[in-house]
Scaffold this motif. Structure first.
Motif, PDB file in Angstrom:
ATOM      1  N   HIS A  40       0.829  -1.204   0.000  1.00  0.00           N
ATOM      2  CA  HIS A  40       0.000   0.000   0.000  1.00  0.00           C
ATOM      3  C   HIS A  40       0.861   1.250   0.000  1.00  0.00           C
ATOM      4  CE1 HIS A  40      -3.397   2.603   0.847  1.00  0.00           C
ATOM      5  NE2 HIS A  40      -2.729   3.120   1.866  1.00  0.00           N
ATOM      6  N   ILE A  41       1.959   1.234   0.744  1.00  0.00           N
ATOM      7  CA  ILE A  41       2.844   2.400   0.793  1.00  0.00           C
ATOM      8  C   ILE A  41       3.450   2.680  -0.582  1.00  0.00           C
ATOM      9  CG2 ILE A  41       4.992   3.284   1.775  1.00  0.00           C
ATOM     10  CD1 ILE A  41       4.330   1.739   4.336  1.00  0.00           C
ATOM     11  N   VAL A  42       3.939   1.613  -1.254  1.00  0.00           N
ATOM     12  CA  VAL A  42       4.547   1.795  -2.582  1.00  0.00           C
ATOM     13  C   VAL A  42       3.492   2.236  -3.579  1.00  0.00           C
ATOM     14  CG1 VAL A  42       5.712   0.618  -4.465  1.00  0.00           C
ATOM     15  CG2 VAL A  42       6.389   0.160  -2.110  1.00  0.00           C
ATOM     16  N   ARG A  43       2.293   1.657  -3.492  1.00  0.00           N
ATOM     17  CA  ARG A  43       1.225   2.049  -4.413  1.00  0.00           C
ATOM     18  C   ARG A  43       0.877   3.520  -4.239  1.00  0.00           C
ATOM     19  NH1 ARG A  43      -2.099  -1.325  -2.803  1.00  0.00           N
ATOM     20  NH2 ARG A  43      -1.639  -3.004  -4.299  1.00  0.00           N
ATOM     21  N   ALA A  50       3.159   9.990  -9.834  1.00  0.00           N
ATOM     22  CA  ALA A  50       2.508  10.226 -11.131  1.00  0.00           C
ATOM     23  C   ALA A  50       1.792  11.570 -11.151  1.00  0.00           C
ATOM     24  CB  ALA A  50       1.536   9.090 -11.433  1.00  0.00           C
ATOM     25  N   ILE A  51       1.149  11.912 -10.049  1.00  0.00           N
ATOM     26  CA  ILE A  51       0.463  13.206  -9.981  1.00  0.00           C
ATOM     27  C   ILE A  51       1.461  14.351 -10.084  1.00  0.00           C
ATOM     28  CG2 ILE A  51      -0.920  14.697  -8.491  1.00  0.00           C
ATOM     29  CD1 ILE A  51      -2.267  12.195  -7.398  1.00  0.00           C
ATOM     30  N   MET A  93      -6.767  10.234 -20.453  1.00  0.00           N
ATOM     31  CA  MET A  93      -6.340   9.204 -19.513  1.00  0.00           C
ATOM     32  C   MET A  93      -7.347   9.042 -18.384  1.00  0.00           C
ATOM     33  SD  MET A  93      -2.204   9.654 -19.262  1.00  0.00           S
ATOM     34  CE  MET A  93      -2.084   8.100 -18.398  1.00  0.00           C
ATOM     35  N   GLY A  94      -7.991  10.132 -17.981  1.00  0.00           N
ATOM     36  CA  GLY A  94      -9.055  10.016 -16.986  1.00  0.00           C
ATOM     37  C   GLY A  94     -10.231   9.209 -17.510  1.00  0.00           C
ATOM     38  N   VAL A  95     -10.597   9.452 -18.768  1.00  0.00           N
ATOM     39  CA  VAL A  95     -11.678   8.672 -19.380  1.00  0.00           C
ATOM     40  C   VAL A  95     -11.272   7.210 -19.508  1.00  0.00           C
ATOM     41  CG1 VAL A  95     -13.048   8.382 -21.485  1.00  0.00           C
ATOM     42  CG2 VAL A  95     -12.581  10.679 -20.604  1.00  0.00           C
ATOM     43  N   MET A 154       1.763   3.884 -15.728  1.00  0.00           N
ATOM     44  CA  MET A 154       2.221   2.884 -14.773  1.00  0.00           C
ATOM     45  C   MET A 154       1.374   2.909 -13.499  1.00  0.00           C
ATOM     46  SD  MET A 154       4.659   1.181 -16.167  1.00  0.00           S
ATOM     47  CE  MET A 154       3.671   1.371 -17.671  1.00  0.00           C
ATOM     48  N   ALA A 155       1.015   4.091 -13.054  1.00  0.00           N
ATOM     49  CA  ALA A 155       0.164   4.193 -11.864  1.00  0.00           C
ATOM     50  C   ALA A 155      -1.199   3.556 -12.117  1.00  0.00           C
ATOM     51  CB  ALA A 155      -0.003   5.655 -11.457  1.00  0.00           C
ATOM     52  N   MET A 156      -1.743   3.740 -13.310  1.00  0.00           N
ATOM     53  CA  MET A 156      -3.022   3.124 -13.651  1.00  0.00           C
ATOM     54  C   MET A 156      -2.915   1.608 -13.668  1.00  0.00           C
ATOM     55  SD  MET A 156      -4.374   5.748 -16.618  1.00  0.00           S
ATOM     56  CE  MET A 156      -5.706   4.641 -17.080  1.00  0.00           C
ATOM     57  N   ARG A 157      -1.793   1.091 -14.140  1.00  0.00           N
ATOM     58  CA  ARG A 157      -1.595  -0.363 -14.149  1.00  0.00           C
ATOM     59  C   ARG A 157      -1.509  -0.924 -12.730  1.00  0.00           C
ATOM     60  NH1 ARG A 157      -0.256  -2.852 -18.890  1.00  0.00           N
ATOM     61  NH2 ARG A 157       0.048  -1.485 -20.696  1.00  0.00           N
ATOM     62  N   VAL A 158      -0.936  -0.138 -11.817  1.00  0.00           N
ATOM     63  CA  VAL A 158      -0.836  -0.592 -10.431  1.00  0.00           C
ATOM     64  C   VAL A 158      -2.225  -0.734  -9.808  1.00  0.00           C
ATOM     65  CG1 VAL A 158      -0.084   0.112  -8.126  1.00  0.00           C
ATOM     66  CG2 VAL A 158       1.485   0.293 -10.056  1.00  0.00           C
ATOM     67  N   HIS A 159      -3.114   0.186 -10.122  1.00  0.00           N
ATOM     68  CA  HIS A 159      -4.453   0.177  -9.532  1.00  0.00           C
ATOM     69  C   HIS A 159      -5.449  -0.663 -10.340  1.00  0.00           C
ATOM     70  CE1 HIS A 159      -3.709   3.227  -6.419  1.00  0.00           C
ATOM     71  NE2 HIS A 159      -2.923   3.828  -7.307  1.00  0.00           N
ATOM     72  N   ALA A 160      -5.089  -1.089 -11.522  1.00  0.00           N
ATOM     73  CA  ALA A 160      -6.027  -1.817 -12.385  1.00  0.00           C
ATOM     74  C   ALA A 160      -6.327  -3.197 -11.812  1.00  0.00           C
ATOM     75  CB  ALA A 160      -5.459  -1.938 -13.791  1.00  0.00           C
ATOM     76  N   ARG A 161      -7.520  -3.694 -12.097  1.00  0.00           N
ATOM     77  CA  ARG A 161      -7.933  -5.035 -11.710  1.00  0.00           C
ATOM     78  C   ARG A 161      -8.424  -5.755 -12.965  1.00  0.00           C
ATOM     79  NH1 ARG A 161      -5.485  -3.446  -8.144  1.00  0.00           N
ATOM     80  NH2 ARG A 161      -5.973  -3.350  -5.920  1.00  0.00           N
TER      81      ARG A 161
END
Length: 283
Positions: A40-43, A50-51, A93-95, A154-161
Motif C-alpha cells: 500500500h505504501i509503494v502504491r 505520477a500526480i 487518460m481520466g476517461v 504505470m500508476a493506472m496499471r498498479v491500480h487496475a484489476r
C-alpha cells in the motif's frame, strides 16, 4: 513484538443513592501492532509521483507553448490556449481509467490520448527549436510530457484489476441493463412532457366556443336521439378500463369528461392517472 494503544469503551452499571444506571467506561489497552503494508505504501508513492509528474508536465507545457503562441496573440489568451495541449491527453487518460472495465470504449480514449500527446510534444519541440535554434532543447522539452504520461500509465496499471473474458462479458451484460434503465429516465420524462402538451392542446381545442362545449354532460342525454353519455351496460358495473373504452367509442375525447363518466358508471374513486393511462392505451 510491537504494540499500540487503543481506546475501548463499554457500558457498565453505576449506582448512586441506590439507583443504577448504565454509564460509558473508557480504558486504554495495548494490542499487537499490525505489520507495515509496504504494498500500500509503494502504491501510494507511485500514485503521488505520477500526480507530481503530470502537474510538472502541465506547467512546463503551458509555459513553453504559451511563450510560443504569445508571439502572435496577447499573453493571457496564449497561455490559456496552451493549457489545452496537455489537458487533452490528461483528460483522455481520466476517461480511460473510468472505462477500464470496458476495453472497447477505453481503446478509443487511449488512441485519442496518444494523438493529443503527440500534438503537445510537437508544439513543445517547436518552441525549444525556435528559441534555442537546436533540436536537442526541443527534444528534451518534449520528453517531459512523454515521461508524465508514462508515469501515469504505470500508476493506472498498479491500480487496475484485470478481468477474465467471462467476467468481462458478465460485467458488460449487467452494465447494459443498468445503462438501459438509466437511458429510459430522460426518455420517460420526454414522453410525459409530450403527453402533457398533447393533453393541453386537446383541452384548448375542445374548450373553443366555436367548436362547442367540451363536456358532453352539459346538455344531458337526449332520449329521442340517443346522444349524450352512454348508459351503463345492463349486465352490471363496468371496470375502469371498459368504461374508458366505452367513453372513447361514444366520442368523448376530453380527459376530464372521460374521468367524470368513469366515476359515474364504474368507480367513484377512480384516480385521474389511472384513467389517463387507459385513455392512452385505448388510442
Amino acid at each position: 513484538m510491537k504494540t499500540r494503544k487503543i481506546e475501548r469503551t463499554r457500558l457498565v452499571p453505576h449506582t448512586v443513592d441506590g439507583v443504577t444506571e448504565m454509564v460509558l467506561d473508557r480504558e486504554h489497552i495495548e494490542v499487537p501492532a499490525p505489520p507495515r503494508d509496504w504494498d500500500h505504501i509503494v502504491r501510494t508513492a507511485v500514485t503521488v509521483g505520477a500526480i507530481i509528474l503530470v502537474t510538472a508536465s502541465l506547467a512546463w507545457t503551458t509555459a513553453s507553448i504559451g511563450d510560443l503562441l504569445a508571439a502572435v496573440t496577447i499573453s493571457v489568451v496564449a497561455y490559456a490556449a496552451a493549457v489545452a495541449f496537455d489537458a487533452s491527453w490528461i483528460m483522455c487518460m481520466g476517461v480511460e481509467w473510468l472505462l477500464r472495465y470496458d476495453p472497447e470504449r477505453a481503446q478509443i480514449a487511449r488512441r485519442a490520448g496518444r494523438w493529443a500527446l503527440a500534438v503537445s510534444m510537437g508544439a513543445v519541440f517547436a518552441h525549444g527549436y525556435l528559441i534555442a535554434d537546436t533540436w536537442v532543447i526541443g527534444a528534451v522539452g518534449a520528453a517531459v510530457s512523454a515521461l508524465a504520461k508514462g508515469g501515469w500509465s504505470m500508476a493506472m496499471r498498479v491500480h487496475a484489476r484485470p478481468l477474465d473474458p467471462r467476467t468481462q462479458q458478465w460485467v458488460a451484460a449487467r452494465r447494459a441493463k443498468v445503462d438501459g434503465q438509466l437511458a429510459m429516465i430522460p426518455i420517460r420524462r420526454e414522453l410525459q412532457r409530450g403527453e402533457a402538451l398533447v393533453d393541453a392542446e386537446q383541452r384548448s381545442l375542445t374548450s373553443d366556443p366555436d367548436r362547442g362545449s367540451a363536456d358532453p354532460d352539459q346538455s344531458g342525454p337526449n332520449p329521442q336521439s340517443g346522444s349524450g353519455n352512454p348508459a351503463p351496460p345492463p349486465n352490471g358495473p363496468m371496470t375502469v378500463k371498459d368504461a374508458v373504452r366505452t367513453a372513447k367509442d361514444s366520442g368523448i375525447t376530453d380527459p376530464d369528461a372521460v374521468l367524470r363518466y368513469v366515476r359515474k358508471v364504474a368507480d367513484a374513486n377512480a384516480k385521474p392517472e389511472t384513467v389517463a393511462r387507459y385513455i392512452r392505451l385505448a388510442g
